[in-house]
Design a protein around this motif. Structure first.
Motif, short mmCIF file in Angstrom:
data_model
loop_
_atom_site.label_atom_id
_atom_site.label_comp_id
_atom_site.label_asym_id
_atom_site.label_seq_id
_atom_site.Cartn_x
_atom_site.Cartn_y
_atom_site.Cartn_z
N UNK A 54 -1.29 12.00 6.42
CA UNK A 54 -2.93 11.35 6.10
C UNK A 54 -2.19 9.79 5.31
N UNK A 55 -2.20 8.98 5.22
CA UNK A 55 -2.06 8.20 4.17
C UNK A 55 -3.21 6.70 3.88
N UNK A 56 -3.34 6.63 2.99
CA UNK A 56 -4.92 5.44 3.26
C UNK A 56 -5.15 4.61 2.03
N UNK A 57 -4.97 3.74 2.12
CA UNK A 57 -5.06 2.33 1.50
C UNK A 57 -6.54 1.81 0.95
N UNK A 58 -6.67 1.51 -0.05
CA UNK A 58 -8.22 0.93 -0.31
C UNK A 58 -7.84 -0.04 -1.13
N UNK A 59 -9.26 -0.91 -0.41
CA UNK A 59 -9.07 -2.62 -1.60
C UNK A 59 -10.64 -2.63 -1.51
N UNK A 60 -10.97 -3.86 -2.58
CA UNK A 60 -11.80 -4.54 -2.90
C UNK A 60 -12.20 -5.67 -1.17
N UNK A 61 -13.68 -5.62 -0.69
CA UNK A 61 -13.08 -6.24 0.35
C UNK A 61 -13.53 -7.34 0.32
N UNK A 90 6.61 -5.45 4.58
CA UNK A 90 7.41 -5.08 4.84
C UNK A 90 7.62 -3.54 3.89
N UNK A 91 7.35 -3.74 2.71
CA UNK A 91 7.53 -2.50 1.59
C UNK A 91 5.93 -1.53 2.04
N UNK A 92 4.51 -1.82 2.16
CA UNK A 92 4.28 -0.74 3.34
C UNK A 92 4.56 0.06 4.82
N UNK A 93 4.65 -1.03 5.44
CA UNK A 93 6.03 -0.46 6.98
C UNK A 93 6.69 -0.04 6.37
N UNK A 94 7.57 -0.05 5.32
CA UNK A 94 8.52 1.64 4.41
C UNK A 94 8.01 2.56 4.10
N UNK A 95 6.97 2.30 3.02
CA UNK A 95 6.29 3.18 2.69
C UNK A 95 5.83 4.54 4.09
N UNK A 96 5.16 3.80 4.75
CA UNK A 96 4.86 4.80 6.43
C UNK A 96 5.79 5.03 6.68
N UNK A 97 6.39 4.03 6.93
CA UNK A 97 8.04 5.33 7.63
C UNK A 97 8.85 6.46 6.61
N UNK A 98 8.97 5.71 5.37
CA UNK A 98 9.19 6.92 4.22
C UNK A 98 8.41 8.41 4.37
N UNK A 99 7.02 8.24 4.33
CA UNK A 99 5.97 8.90 3.79
C UNK A 99 5.93 9.95 5.18
N UNK A 100 6.24 9.63 6.29
CA UNK A 100 5.56 10.52 7.17
C UNK A 100 7.76 10.95 7.53
N UNK A 101 8.55 10.51 7.35
CA UNK A 101 9.30 10.87 7.66
C UNK A 101 10.02 11.68 6.98
N UNK A 102 10.02 11.48 5.29
CA UNK A 102 10.74 12.32 4.56
C UNK A 102 9.30 13.36 3.95
N UNK A 147 -2.49 -4.34 4.80
CA UNK A 147 -2.58 -3.21 5.65
C UNK A 147 -2.62 -3.29 7.17
N UNK A 148 -3.69 -4.34 7.83
CA UNK A 148 -3.91 -4.98 9.12
C UNK A 148 -1.89 -4.63 9.69
N UNK A 149 -1.98 -5.73 8.92
CA UNK A 149 -0.60 -6.54 9.24
C UNK A 149 0.80 -4.87 9.77
N UNK A 150 0.50 -3.68 8.73
CA UNK A 150 1.62 -3.14 8.61
C UNK A 150 1.17 -1.52 9.44
N UNK A 151 0.12 -2.05 10.35
CA UNK A 151 -0.57 -0.83 11.29
C UNK A 151 -1.01 -0.44 10.95
N UNK A 152 -1.70 -0.03 9.57
CA UNK A 152 -2.60 1.20 9.23
C UNK A 152 -4.08 0.56 10.35
N UNK A 153 -4.90 1.72 10.50
CA UNK A 153 -6.87 1.59 11.29
C UNK A 153 -6.90 1.70 9.77
#
Ligand SMILES: CC(C)(COP(=O)(O)OP(=O)(O)OC[C@H]1O[C@@H](n2cnc3c(N)ncnc32)[C@H](O)[C@@H]1OP(=O)(O)O)[C@@H](O)C(=O)NCCC(=O)NCCS
Length: 199
Positions: free
Chosen positions: A138-145, A121-133, A154-160
């Motif tokens: 481009x917003x990215x997310x990195x993680x250990x495999x 939920x927080x990641x979805x909020x950050x994507x909305x807020x980040x692109x709207x306000x 990241x996948x659930x929030x809709x990132x590619x």
């Protein structure tokens, strides 16, 4: 001042508030981190077994200062009443300076709030807020495999998922980690999720 941003300061949602840290937040940060050490230890390389209120207060003030200088946008995730720190996040300038309009989102959720859907939920909020306000393109997310929870968030929030960076990050114990990189792009995101004027 060139390359400056009058950054939005906070967003209040029914389940949480995301805002810049402020002087006085140190004890809340200390409590959250001291109750989350084992949970955060595998992937949050900066975490320590015990962090005093004073140490955290200093960090909150430093985060605030860097926010106002538009150097780094570290954010806290607070309970709606503001009496509990649920986690930390932020838009970090790790893919270039402000002029690139790129930022990387980082996140941790406190142990007793993790695994209940909050991170997504927080990641979805950050994507909305980040692109709207915010001005991000481009917003990215990195993680250990090996960080299944993070990659899934990241996948659930809709990132590619863009790919896998092999052996790209040196760890303190001498190993090197492989990293997944995910992204969301402003135009793509808004065309799929609605432009602010239409919402
Ligand atoms: C990664 C993190 C931010 C995700 O937040 P969260 O609130 O726990 O995530 P959610 O509850 O929204 O769950 C998202 C997905 O991850 C999965 N997940 C959560 N914790 C998991 C775990 N320990 N192991 C495997 N999968 C897990 C969930 O099941 C869910 O997927 P599903 O719906 O397909 O089952 C949080 O777990 C965390 O703080 N981890 C430690 C710090 C960290 O690794 N930060 C990310 C660095 S890149």
């Amino acid at each position: 001042m060139e390359n400056y941003l009058f950054a939005p300061d906070r967003i209040d949602l029914p389940e949480f508030t995301i805002r810049s840290y402020e002087p006085g937040d140190g004890p809340l940060m200390s409590e959250a981190l001291n109750n989350s050490y084992e949970h955060l230890r595998p992937y949050m390389y900066w975490v320590k077994p015990y962090q005093s209120s004073e140490e955290c207060e200093q960090r909150c003030r430093l985060f605030r200062a860097r926010y106002l200088l538009a150097e780094d946008f570290v954010l806290g995730i607070f309970s709606p009443a503001g009496d509990r720190l649920l986690g930390g996040t932020g838009y970090h300038l790790r893919e270039g300076d402000l002029s690139t309009r790129n930022a990387e989102i980082g996140m941790w959720i406190r142990a007793d709030a993790a695994g209940k859907g909050l991170g997504t939920k927080v990641l979805v909020a950050l994507l909305h807020w980040g692109f709207e306000a915010w001005p991000w393109l481009r917003l990215s997310w990195r993680c250990d495999t090996t960080n299944v929870a993070s990659a899934r968030t990241a996948e659930k929030a809709g990132m590619q998922k863009e790919g896998l960076l092999r052996s790209d990050f040196p760890l303190a114990d001498g190993r090197r980690r492989d990293t997944y990189i995910f992204s969301a792009l402003r135009e793509e995101w808004l065309s799929q999720h609605g432009y602010p004027a239409q919402r």
